[in-house]
Design an enzyme around this catalytic site. Sequence first.
Site, mmCIF file in Angstrom:
data_model
loop_
_atom_site.group_PDB
_atom_site.id
_atom_site.type_symbol
_atom_site.label_atom_id
_atom_site.label_comp_id
_atom_site.label_asym_id
_atom_site.label_seq_id
_atom_site.Cartn_x
_atom_site.Cartn_y
_atom_site.Cartn_z
ATOM 1 N N GLU A 136 0.806 -1.235 0.000
ATOM 2 C CA GLU A 136 0.000 0.000 0.000
ATOM 3 C C GLU A 136 0.832 1.274 0.000
ATOM 4 O O GLU A 136 0.720 2.090 0.913
ATOM 5 C CB GLU A 136 -0.964 -0.016 1.185
ATOM 6 C CG GLU A 136 -1.905 -1.221 1.142
ATOM 7 C CD GLU A 136 -2.877 -1.275 2.312
ATOM 8 O OE1 GLU A 136 -2.778 -0.432 3.223
ATOM 9 O OE2 GLU A 136 -3.732 -2.169 2.307
ATOM 10 N N GLU A 153 -5.763 -10.594 -2.237
ATOM 11 C CA GLU A 153 -6.574 -10.589 -1.012
ATOM 12 C C GLU A 153 -8.062 -10.553 -1.364
ATOM 13 O O GLU A 153 -8.821 -9.717 -0.857
ATOM 14 C CB GLU A 153 -6.216 -9.371 -0.148
ATOM 15 C CG GLU A 153 -4.736 -9.258 0.154
ATOM 16 C CD GLU A 153 -4.385 -8.112 1.105
ATOM 17 O OE1 GLU A 153 -5.272 -7.589 1.796
ATOM 18 O OE2 GLU A 153 -3.192 -7.756 1.159
#
Length: 381
Positions: free
Chosen positions: A182, A293
């Site tokens: 991220e 994910e």
Amino acid sequence: MLNRFRTFYDSLDGGIVIHAVFKLVSYFMPLVLLFSGTSVAQLDYSDRLSEEDYVGLYEVYEDYFTIGSSVHARTLNNPDNVDFILKNFNALTYEYNLKLPAIHPSEDVWNFGPADQIADFAREHGLELRGHTLLWGSNWMLFDDNGDYVDKEVFYDRLYDYFSVIIPRYDDIIDVWDVVNEACHWTRDSRLHHDDLYEVCGYEYLEKAFLFAKEFVGPDDKLFLNENKVLNNKVKQDNIYDTLELLLENDIPIDGIGIQGHVQTLSFMETAKTLDNVLERFKQLGVEIHITELDMSAYTYADQEAFEELPTWIEQFQIKKYKSFFEVLRKHSDAVTNVTFWGINDANTHLSSSAGGREDWPLLFDKDSRPKQSYYAVCDF
Ligand code: GLA
């Protein structure tokens, strides 16, 4: 004015708009579905739910990509979970136990037990294992004892030392590392998040992390940047694309991009069409792509009230979305080499724990590890 609107628009994460219309839509949707019938009826796999046995998911996808799931070490303590995992997944990723706060929460503390347990399980059963994640946002390595930022060279020394312990310990079994998690921003203000990492090092930390990791991994191991909110934000897609391009131009050793894939079943932005466009675009960079994910929440917004059970009309959307996502993923299996779910089944989803225990139903298997209709939809091709 235009800029303000743009900033507001960029900050939308796919939940806000839909939340506003959600209540209205939810009153009418069952009726719409009842009378529209056709396409929904085609996706009715309810008659298969009573079947005794089924083919494991990874076998169904053997010719396309590996199929993974995140696990905690504690997930593996339950023998039922173990059988179920081995039937359906040929890859695993660490849900939490490899993250810095878990394994190395401060300078002198190491806690290898749970991460070792998962690594040993993967070794024993010949599963692929993903190293999630080496560097993610703010962390103790950026601060001194007074809570002030350290000089970036101090941070780099600590990061290097950290990698020098973690990577060799697991590198025999981990073949893909989420080196950075991220990093990219979702507004036009900046390509990277202006977090503590950025404050201390600027863009440079990204390059250093990949360069350091490369020193310790084996020659065939893959280094990934793993990103969230990819499908619901065009600006984020641009920022990721530009960041990858820059890293590649600068000869930074990066092999792939992880698209996390925490999506909302009802999001009109996180669609198969968007996924198709994003994969097409990222593929042009010549990088490998993993969905790292994947889950599909039944909710559109965190503070929405809890459903007692998954409403049938939302389930219909989930079946359809899962089916269309996997059609797109199969189409791009030249670049997509792994698809990983965040949790093995609906009893093991972070969406419930992160929402104070509110039930959610985001995966292909129900709480008893039985295939859901979405599972049959994904396997029907
Ligand atoms: C991000 C991280 C994951 C996990 C989830 C939980 O996606 O990459 O490791 O923490 O958030 O929401």
